[in-house]
Scaffold this active site. Structure first.
Site, PDB file in Angstrom:
ATOM      1  N   ASP A 131       0.854  -1.190   0.000  1.00  0.00           N
ATOM      2  CA  ASP A 131       0.000   0.000   0.000  1.00  0.00           C
ATOM      3  C   ASP A 131       0.889   1.239   0.000  1.00  0.00           C
ATOM      4  O   ASP A 131       2.032   1.199   0.479  1.00  0.00           O
ATOM      5  CB  ASP A 131      -0.888   0.046   1.248  1.00  0.00           C
ATOM      6  CG  ASP A 131      -1.928  -1.069   1.277  1.00  0.00           C
ATOM      7  OD1 ASP A 131      -2.374  -1.493   0.195  1.00  0.00           O
ATOM      8  OD2 ASP A 131      -2.273  -1.503   2.385  1.00  0.00           O
ATOM      9  N   ASP A 158      -5.313   2.983   2.537  1.00  0.00           N
ATOM     10  CA  ASP A 158      -6.178   1.985   3.168  1.00  0.00           C
ATOM     11  C   ASP A 158      -6.217   2.228   4.672  1.00  0.00           C
ATOM     12  O   ASP A 158      -5.169   2.403   5.307  1.00  0.00           O
ATOM     13  CB  ASP A 158      -5.691   0.572   2.876  1.00  0.00           C
ATOM     14  CG  ASP A 158      -6.029   0.114   1.466  1.00  0.00           C
ATOM     15  OD1 ASP A 158      -6.598   0.914   0.694  1.00  0.00           O
ATOM     16  OD2 ASP A 158      -5.711  -1.043   1.130  1.00  0.00           O
ATOM     17  N   ARG A 211     -13.110   2.022  -5.305  1.00  0.00           N
ATOM     18  CA  ARG A 211     -12.808   2.280  -3.891  1.00  0.00           C
ATOM     19  C   ARG A 211     -12.502   3.759  -3.640  1.00  0.00           C
ATOM     20  O   ARG A 211     -11.392   4.127  -3.264  1.00  0.00           O
ATOM     21  CB  ARG A 211     -11.653   1.401  -3.403  1.00  0.00           C
ATOM     22  CG  ARG A 211     -11.917  -0.078  -3.551  1.00  0.00           C
ATOM     23  CD  ARG A 211     -10.794  -0.905  -2.971  1.00  0.00           C
ATOM     24  NE  ARG A 211     -11.059  -2.344  -3.119  1.00  0.00           N
ATOM     25  CZ  ARG A 211     -10.251  -3.312  -2.732  1.00  0.00           C
ATOM     26  NH1 ARG A 211      -9.094  -2.998  -2.149  1.00  0.00           N
ATOM     27  NH2 ARG A 211     -10.564  -4.571  -2.897  1.00  0.00           N
TER      28      ARG A 211
END
Length: 319
Positions: A131, A158, A211
């Site tokens: 990430d 995230d 997302r």
């Protein structure tokens, strides 16, 4: 907007000396002593988010960056040039990480794991192999602002595992798939319920796929004044009893602006109001969302495209 006085703890002498000896860190001439302006949303709650303190230090290598962000002492860290790295670098509490003009993190990401009071601004993240920014394990009071994210492996930002009181603002995501996940698993409700309160505002989702965010359990999650452009998957998904307020956003060429449920995840609730649509679907809303507890100014949705494209991403602010 809430502000508070920063802590005055400096980097330990040993940590500073080690970085200076490595030739990858320099000290600034004036301490940072006040919270940065422009913070709104959930990160103003729970005592506020002020970041690090002390004389700024500048890092130019992966080893210096790793040492600086991983120190247990409060710090203001300036990143200069392109730093190439891999994996995830642990970021400890009471840090402000600022990119100098053109500063880039290439190949790796930041992991905020159970720590608090962290600010990350004005950096370009690219080609990360996990990430770009991972916030987890009940981390609190995080502000992620004016960064650019492109061409990474997994999430750009995230947030999961009971983390709380977070603002994600004025970022640009482009040439990337999975942008911003909030809540990592349908089975983690015992840790996440009552937490995962995040504000997303004035972000530019620039042909990124999905997302933006995908939400589990958090309520209320506030998504306002973002610009969505040609997102091939969807804009916002509210799942697993989450409550999301989608307000004053600009959707252009987005067939699926927002919906309830996603994949195997059951539906949450979603309230949509005052959004602007250009060549886009109408979205799916339903249910109610808890009240937003902080004050904020809402830009007219029809003006959001010009406002956000003129200001979002790294290199758009003086730090």
């Amino acid at each position: 907007m809430r502000t508070s006085r920063r802590r005055t703890t400096l980097l330990t002498a040993a940590a500073s000396a080690a970085l200076l000896a490595a030739g990858a860190l320099t000290t600034g001439t004036a301490p940072a002593s006040a919270a940065p302006t422009g913070l709104v949303g959930w990160a103003t709650q729970n005592g506020g988010t002020t970041g690090g303190s002390g004389n700024p230090v500048t890092v130019t290598s992966a080893s210096a960056l790793t040492s600086a962000v991983g120190s247990s002492s409060a710090a203001v860290i300036r990143v200069s040039g392109t730093i190439s790295c891999s994996g995830m670098l642990r970021v400890r509490s009471n840090k402000t990480i600022l990119g100098n003009p053109g500063a880039t993190i290439s190949g790796c990401g930041f992991n905020i794991n159970g720590d608090r009071n962290v600010i990350i601004r004005n950096l370009t993240f690219r080609n990360w192999n996990d990430d770009a920014i991972n916030v987890q394990e009940s981390a609190t009071n995080i502000w992620i602002d004016h960064n650019s994210f492109t061409n990474g492996n997994d999430g750009a930002v995230d947030i999961k595992r009971g983390s709380d009181f977070i603002t994600v603002s004025w970022n640009r995501v482009y040439d990337h798939d999975k942008s911003m996940l909030l809540g990592h698993s349908d089975s983690n409700g015992s840790q996440d319920t009552g937490h995962l309160r995040v504000t997303y505002h004035h972000n530019w989702f620039d042909e990124s796929t999905q997302r933006h965010p995908r939400v589990r359990f958090g309520n209320p999650v506030h998504v306002f004044n973002n610009y969505y452009d040609s997102n091939g998957g969807y804009g916002v998904a509210s799942t697993e009893n989450a409550g999301v307020l989608v307000e004053g956003n600009y959707f252009e060429n987005v067939d699926d602006p927002y919906h309830l449920g996603e994949g195997d995840s059951g539906p949450g609730t979603l309230v949509a109001r005052n959004n602007h649509f250009v060549n886009s679907g109408s979205g799916q809303a339903g249910g109610s969302v808890r009240a937003i507890p902080y004050s904020y100014s809402l830009d007219a949705a029809s003006s959001v495209k010009s406002i956000v494209t003129g200001g979002a991403g790294a290199g758009r602010i003086q730090v």
